[in-house]
Design an enzyme around this catalytic site. Structure first.
Site, PDB file in Angstrom:
ATOM      1  N   GLU A   1       0.653  -1.276  -0.304  1.00 36.24           N
ATOM      2  CA  GLU A   1      -0.273   0.027   0.043  1.00 36.24           C
ATOM      3  C   GLU A   1       1.001   1.239   0.081  1.00 36.24           C
ATOM      4  O   GLU A   1       0.654   2.233   0.948  1.00 36.24           O
ATOM      5  CB  GLU A   1      -0.762  -0.065   1.358  1.00 36.24           C
ATOM      6  CG  GLU A   1      -2.124  -0.958   1.166  1.00 36.24           C
ATOM      7  CD  GLU A   1      -2.734  -1.391   1.865  1.00 36.24           C
ATOM      8  OE1 GLU A   1      -2.727  -0.603   2.956  1.00 36.24           O
ATOM      9  OE2 GLU A   1      -4.160  -1.674   2.008  1.00 36.24           O
TER      10      GLU A   1
ATOM     11  N   GLU B   1      -5.644  -7.798  -1.413  1.00 36.25           N
ATOM     12  CA  GLU B   1      -6.586  -7.307  -0.543  1.00 36.25           C
ATOM     13  C   GLU B   1      -7.547  -6.943  -0.646  1.00 36.25           C
ATOM     14  O   GLU B   1      -8.359  -6.202  -1.469  1.00 36.25           O
ATOM     15  CB  GLU B   1      -5.734  -6.711   0.803  1.00 36.25           C
ATOM     16  CG  GLU B   1      -4.753  -6.671   1.438  1.00 36.25           C
ATOM     17  CD  GLU B   1      -3.642  -5.949   2.120  1.00 36.25           C
ATOM     18  OE1 GLU B   1      -4.902  -5.132   3.117  1.00 36.25           O
ATOM     19  OE2 GLU B   1      -2.770  -5.976   2.271  1.00 36.25           O
TER      20      GLU B   1
END
Length: 506
Positions: A196, A316
């Site tokens: 991320e 995710e």
């Protein structure tokens, strides 16, 4: 994201009926030859060593990136029983987050229960030693592993791939160490370079200090320099040309600035996507929601798949499912990912967040007892689960030296792994004690008390009174001479001890 600091969402749970009717997770357990060896890409597909398309349909099991320095839940269960349960539910890949702390001298895992024989072969191991055992057992079970550099240290997520304490040189050195460590072990199919990236990380801006695309090329080439067989998973950023989205979820920049590596056909782009239990986004309040969502996903990352540019892996996605919005979001996303029954492996890849129940803003596939499956949440995923892969262990079921013939025979041993009075967990190991391969097995026992099975994995069962009969699952019925399989279960109440077990083979 840095889940240990996320807020827990407290709202009334709204159960949504399963969307899949008669289709169950066990359909994904069907044995398939695809998946052997190392993988590579071709257009939007991931292909195995023989060129057959595969689909990643997996689960995130976190913990190595935290101060425990090991996957969570080992304080409650044996790691093998957890991997067996993932397999039995139809997940074929495990994404394992880690931080660079596990490479530091003196780092040892903590919060592992060794009582009653649990996790016995992990005692005395470093974090990397435990990771070795998890990778090895996952491979035996026919699961692949993607390693995810989640954080520079266990303290929290970082916007960029480096910090003052963990410079880029350390990041790359540790990625190379992992690639070298698992060279030749094709259970580990690739590495997710950094979790991320977000503002001020950019894509294509040309600033070596913030351009994530350039950093991914540097790290990816370093990894491939020591292990050219690995896939390189590259997440997006937060903002591209003023358009923002989820951390790691914006891959709009790839169209103009693709990741270019020294080894062809190794890049898989990865997006993350979440629901309102994580954070609000403008699209959730659009009057057309959820019909607007496919267009949103197309814009941020789906175009890469639809234009046949590269494979896309949603590394995710998750939710507590406590709001109607989140329920609609998950149903829409699963549909967008393309059902396996219709498209096979010509589909988006995914690993759900998470196996762990202790993710504050999403919860997990397991409930808080680390045992019981959230069948509603798991049920949403049934249509996109996919076949497992060939296991890396278990022996050769039929080589030229096998004598053939013989009588099918098996033995079984029953052991209680934990007992807390009101309930217990147990494991049964089935061993082929004959000289010929088995195609199936069945075990039975009778408890002297009022024990009842609550849930079972790696086998199906019936219980009549105090007598239980358990039959192999589709993936573990075949056993070579001397080979073995295990299944586990939870029951109530505790205090029953270990009864004698009979085994019947075919």
């Amino acid at each position: 994201m840095f889940r240990s600091l996320r807020r827990a969402l407290c709202a009334a749970a709204l159960l949504l009926p399963l969307l899949v009717g008669a289709q169950t997770a066990h359909a994904a357990e069907t044995k398939a030859d695809a998946g052997a060896g190392y993988w590579h890409t071709s257009g939007r597909q991931i292909l195995d060593a023989s060129g057959q398309p595969v689909r990643v349909a997996g689960i995130n099991w976190f913990g190595f990136e935290t101060s425990n320095h090991v996957v969570h839940g080992l304080w409650s269960r044996d790691y093998k029983s957890m991997i067996d349960q993932m397999k039995s539910l139809g997940y074929n890949t495990i994404r394992i987050p880690f931080s660079d702390d596990i490479f530091k001298a003196g780092t040892v895992p903590n919060s592992i229960d060794f009582s009653s024989g649990k996790n016995a072969d992990l005692q005395g191991l470093s974090s990397l030693g435990v990771l070795d055992r998890i990778v090895s057992y996952a491979g035996q079970d026919g699961l692949k592993v993607i390693l995810d550099r989640h954080r520079p240290d266990s303290g929290g997520q970082s916007a960029l791939w480096y910090t003052a304490a963990v410079p880029e040189s350390t990041w790359i050195a540790n990625l190379k160490a992992l690639a070298t460590r698992y060279k030749g072990q094709d259970t580990v199919v690739g590495i997710d370079l950094h979790n991320e990236p977000h503002d001020p990380a950019c894509w294509g801006c040309g600033d070596t200090a913030t351009d994530w695309r350039l950093a991914a090329q540097r790290a990816g080439n370093a990894v491939l320099g020591v292990n050219p067989d690995l896939l390189i998973f590259v997440e997006g950023v937060q903002t591209v040309n003023g358009v923002s989205g989820w951390w790691g979820g914006n891959l709009m920049g790839v169209a103009q600035y693709p990741v270019q590596l020294s080894v062809a056909n190794r890049v898989v782009y990865s997006a993350h996507d979440y629901a309102t239990s994580v954070a609000q986004q403008s699209w959730f309040s659009d009057p057309s929601f959820p019909a607007n969502m496919p267009g949103i996903w197309d814009k941020y990352w789906g175009y890469l798949f639809k234009q046949n540019i590269a494979p896309v892996w949603v590394g995710e996605f998750g939710t507590t499912l406590q709001s109607t919005v989140d329920q609609k979001w998950l149903a829409a996303l699963v549909s967008y990912l393309r059902p396996t029954s219709t498209y096979g492996a010509d589909s988006f890849h995914w690993t759900f967040w998470s196996w762990n129940p202790n993710s504050g803003d999403t919860g997990g596939i397991l409930k808080d007892d680390w045992q019981t499956v959230d069948t509603v949440k798991d049920g949403y995923l049934a249509s996109v689960k996919a076949p497992g892969f060939p296991g890396s262990g278990g022996g050769d079921p039929g080589g030229p030296g096998d004598p053939g013939g013989g009588t099918a025979a098996c033995t079984a041993t029953y052991s209680v792994s934990s007992d807390w009075g009101s309930g217990f967990n147990a494991e049964v190991k089935v061993t082929n004690s004959g000289s010929t391969a088995l195609s199936s097995w069945k075990v039975a026992w009778t408890w002297p008390g009022a024990q009842k099975v609550g849930s079972m994995w790696n086998a199906s069962y019936t219980q009549t009174g105090s007598t239980v009969t358990a039959t192999n699952a589709s993936h573990n019925g075949s056993l070579p001479a001397g080979g073995s399989a295990t299944f586990g279960f939870g029951g109530t109440p505790g205090g029953g001890g270990a009864p004698s077990v009979s085994c019947t083979a075919a």
